[in-house]
Scaffold this motif. Sequence first.
Motif, PDB file in Angstrom:
ATOM      1  N   UNK A   1       0.886  -1.165   0.000  1.00 29.46           N
ATOM      2  CA  UNK A   1       0.000   0.000   0.000  1.00 29.46           C
ATOM      3  C   UNK A   1       0.920   1.211   0.000  1.00 29.46           C
ATOM      4  N   UNK A   2       0.880   1.966  -1.100  1.00 35.77           N
ATOM      5  CA  UNK A   2       1.789   3.092  -1.279  1.00 35.77           C
ATOM      6  C   UNK A   2       1.018   4.392  -1.471  1.00 35.77           C
ATOM      7  N   UNK A   3       1.644   5.475  -1.025  1.00 38.39           N
ATOM      8  CA  UNK A   3       1.073   6.807  -1.187  1.00 38.39           C
ATOM      9  C   UNK A   3       1.985   7.624  -2.087  1.00 38.39           C
ATOM     10  N   UNK A   4       1.399   8.352  -3.018  1.00 42.94           N
ATOM     11  CA  UNK A   4       2.174   9.223  -3.898  1.00 42.94           C
ATOM     12  C   UNK A   4       2.571  10.466  -3.112  1.00 42.94           C
ATOM     13  N   UNK A   5       3.844  10.531  -2.727  1.00 37.71           N
ATOM     14  CA  UNK A   5       4.377  11.696  -2.022  1.00 37.71           C
ATOM     15  C   UNK A   5       5.226  12.573  -2.935  1.00 37.71           C
ATOM     16  N   UNK A   6       5.097  12.400  -4.245  1.00 33.83           N
ATOM     17  CA  UNK A   6       5.911  13.166  -5.192  1.00 33.83           C
ATOM     18  C   UNK A   6       5.475  14.625  -5.276  1.00 33.83           C
ATOM     19  N   UNK A   7       4.275  14.939  -4.796  1.00 28.96           N
ATOM     20  CA  UNK A   7       3.806  16.320  -4.849  1.00 28.96           C
ATOM     21  C   UNK A   7       3.192  16.696  -6.185  1.00 28.96           C
ATOM     22  N   UNK A   8       3.108  15.746  -7.098  1.00 26.84           N
ATOM     23  CA  UNK A   8       2.498  15.992  -8.403  1.00 26.84           C
ATOM     24  C   UNK A   8       1.957  14.673  -8.949  1.00 26.84           C
ATOM     25  N   UNK A   9       1.120  14.765  -9.940  1.00 29.43           N
ATOM     26  CA  UNK A   9       0.573  13.587 -10.594  1.00 29.43           C
ATOM     27  C   UNK A   9       1.677  12.888 -11.381  1.00 29.43           C
TER      28      UNK A   9
END
Length: 126
Positions: A20-28
């Motif tokens: 289970x991962x969260x996009x922490x890149x700050x953008x799509x």
Amino acid sequence: CLDHQIAAGLTPNTGTFRLRLKNNAGESVNIALATSIVLGSESTVQYACPNLITPALQIDGVAPTFPVTWQPAQIKDFLWTTCNSAAAGIVTGSKGKVLVTINYYSTTSGVLYTKQVKGEVFSAVI
């Protein structure tokens, strides 16, 4: 990584791996292909979850259509099946380490600006 699970399976090539991962890149960002996510191990026989007949990877419970778009702060559940846990030395009751590499690109910059993130999951195997 918000959560994980390594399961050995009862017979060869029936192991599973969940993230289970969260996009922490700050953008799509986009994940271009199934091969953009690579699993491995430190063993002689590499941990892998290949299956050419049935999709070995599901994202949020379904076989993905690529590219997969991942919005900022969005959480995605990844499930790999048909994993060769026993061949890679990952067995129930022991600790197992799975290496994860994800290649992705910003939806605004495009595929020519691919980036890579690497990590590992070290956990008890069920």
